[in-house]
Enzyme design. Structure first.
Site, mmCIF file in Angstrom:
data_model
loop_
_atom_site.group_PDB
_atom_site.id
_atom_site.type_symbol
_atom_site.label_atom_id
_atom_site.label_comp_id
_atom_site.label_asym_id
_atom_site.label_seq_id
_atom_site.Cartn_x
_atom_site.Cartn_y
_atom_site.Cartn_z
ATOM 1 N N HIS A 113 -41.095 22.317 -18.643
ATOM 2 C CA HIS A 113 -40.869 22.823 -19.992
ATOM 3 C C HIS A 113 -40.991 21.658 -20.963
ATOM 4 C CE1 HIS A 113 -39.288 26.460 -22.105
ATOM 5 N NE2 HIS A 113 -39.140 25.557 -23.049
ATOM 6 N N TYR A 121 -33.809 26.819 -31.150
ATOM 7 C CA TYR A 121 -32.659 26.383 -31.926
ATOM 8 C C TYR A 121 -32.754 27.039 -33.302
ATOM 9 C CZ TYR A 121 -32.381 22.657 -28.406
ATOM 10 O OH TYR A 121 -32.301 21.947 -27.238
ATOM 11 N N PRO A 179 -22.662 19.779 -24.815
ATOM 12 C CA PRO A 179 -23.890 20.350 -24.246
ATOM 13 C C PRO A 179 -25.049 20.462 -25.224
ATOM 14 C CG PRO A 179 -22.338 22.096 -24.768
ATOM 15 C CD PRO A 179 -21.623 20.796 -25.056
ATOM 16 N N LYS A 235 -27.405 16.864 -21.517
ATOM 17 C CA LYS A 235 -27.418 15.569 -20.846
ATOM 18 C C LYS A 235 -26.460 15.488 -19.657
ATOM 19 C CE LYS A 235 -30.231 13.436 -23.740
ATOM 20 N NZ LYS A 235 -31.577 13.033 -23.321
ATOM 21 N N TYR A 293 -34.624 13.087 -26.261
ATOM 22 C CA TYR A 293 -34.366 14.435 -25.759
ATOM 23 C C TYR A 293 -34.571 14.491 -24.231
ATOM 24 C CZ TYR A 293 -34.557 19.616 -26.098
ATOM 25 O OH TYR A 293 -34.341 20.983 -25.992
#
Length: 391
Positions: free
Chosen positions: A80, A201, A293, A297, A388
């Site tokens: 992804h 998001y 969250p 990570k 990221y």
């Protein structure tokens, strides 16, 4: 695997907790011939069934692959490399797999990874005791509720931020740095295919909403909600209505619906211990530091720490050299703090003020300015992609 070390009294390493950190650590120790035992307070069904995160960074995939622990995720995990953002300014997709270090995530539900790790640990001859609730750790000895103590040359606390591993370490004066992000999520797991081609998001005046693919038939959603929210107050109609509003389905198309399988509330808090261990007790995963969250990570830090701790224990037990143990903190903490910095930045990007006073309006304007910079600045995009996916 033949043992390369025998403590002569108890086991080499007693691992408290059978999450990703404990199971990766146990597998790596067995591969080096280091005797270990895992103590887990829950039963096997609960360990294997707990739905958690599902994003594995490239470093985690490399570690698991190199150590023969990746058969499941390589067969069923899905690469992804994109995420999308929605707001009142519209929608844009960020192809982060082609930015920064050009690394992608592998989507593989954590419960599936835990099943794989547990099965491999048992296949390698590892010992695990389910229903063994650790009550106290002292000088290599773990006291178990209603059972005999277990003693090891070292103890690895992998039992979470509320576990006895952390309690024992902080009792020695190790301090904790803490931050409450002031944000709460309703985490919803639904029996429905992903509705978006990417991680989603959504910024909205009513609060953040997130869309996270898990499998072809299960999707995780997040909804920002007030602190103290009772999940029982959110029936399916309310969940889907609020998701549709914040994900702006009138503008971008409907969501694929299905039954709600699980609702839990998550308060976004972070903390880091000044040191992840001393003497005979060392921590990995959430025991050493809890991370919010918002940037996925947690499991990836657990894998990184477990690999490093396995190497240090092997040097100490097989060769009598504690140099790597002494360096464990200096190796891990800079990486931990870098992950926390990005998670903190991500939380600020996603969650705006909820009031309508001048200070809040200023804060929301800054939030949208950050998002616009991420949309238009290649330098900002490279920064985002590197952090990221990086650990």
């Amino acid at each position: 695997m033949a043992k390369r070390f025998d403590s002569g009294a108890g086991t080499g390493v007693v691992i408290v907790g059978a999450g990703p950190a404990g199971l990766v650590l146990g597998n790596l120790l067995l591969a080096e011939g280091i005797d270990c035992v895992i103590l887990e307070r829950r039963d096997r069904e609960a360990v294997e069934g707990r739905a958690r995160a599902g994003f594995l960074a490239a470093h985690s995939v490399r570690v698991l692959t190199e150590h023969g622990l990746a058969d499941g995720l390589l067969a069923k995990g899905r690469p992804h490399g994109t995420c999308l953002f929605r707001s009142e300014q519209g929608e844009f997709t960020l192809d982060y797999g082609k930015l920064g270090q050009r690394e992608v995530h592998t989507v593989y539900p954590q419960q599936e990874l835990v099943r794989d790790l547990l099965a491999e640990y048992l296949r390698r001859g590892g010992e695990i005791r389910f229903g063994a609730e650790a009550e106290e750790i002292s000088e290599g000895r773990v006291r178990i509720r209603g059972a005999a103590d277990v003693t090891g040359r070292y103890v690895a606390g992998c039992d979470g931020h509320r576990g006895v591993g952390r309690q024992a370490l902080t009792a020695h004066g190790i301090r904790t740095a803490r931050w409450d992000h002031g944000v709460t999520w309703l985490a919803v797991l639904v029996a429905a295919p992903p509705s978006l081609a990417a991680v989603g998001y959504a910024l909205h005046d009513r609060g953040f909403a997130g869309h996270m693919a898990r499998t072809e038939t299960v999707t995780r959603y997040y909804l920002q909600c007030p602190r103290g929210t009772d999940p029982a107050d959110w029936d399916e109609d309310r969940v889907w209505t609020e998701l549709a509003t914040r994900l702006r389905t009138d503008e971008f198309g409907p969501l694929k619906r299905g039954p709600v399988l699980e609702r839990t509330v998550v308060d976004l808090r972070s903390d880091v211990l000044d040191s992840p261990g001393t003497g005979r007790l060392w921590l990995a995963g959430d025991s050493a530091g809890l991370i919010s969250p918002s940037a996925a990570k947690g499991a990836n830090l657990a894998v990184l720490q477990a690999e490093r701790l396995a190497e240090a224990f092997t040097e100490a037990l097989a060769r009598g050299d504690e140099t790597d143990l002494a360096r464990y903190a200096s190796y891990c903490l800079p990486r931990v703090w870098r992950a926390h910095e990005f998670s903190h930045w991500m939380s600020g990007l996603l969650h705006g003020p909820s009031t309508d006073d001048p200070r809040a309006r200023y804060g929301r304007a800054l939030q949208y300015a950050r998002l616009d910079s991420l949309r238009t600045s290649r330098a900002h995009q490279d920064f985002f992609a590197e952090n990221y996916t990086g650990i």
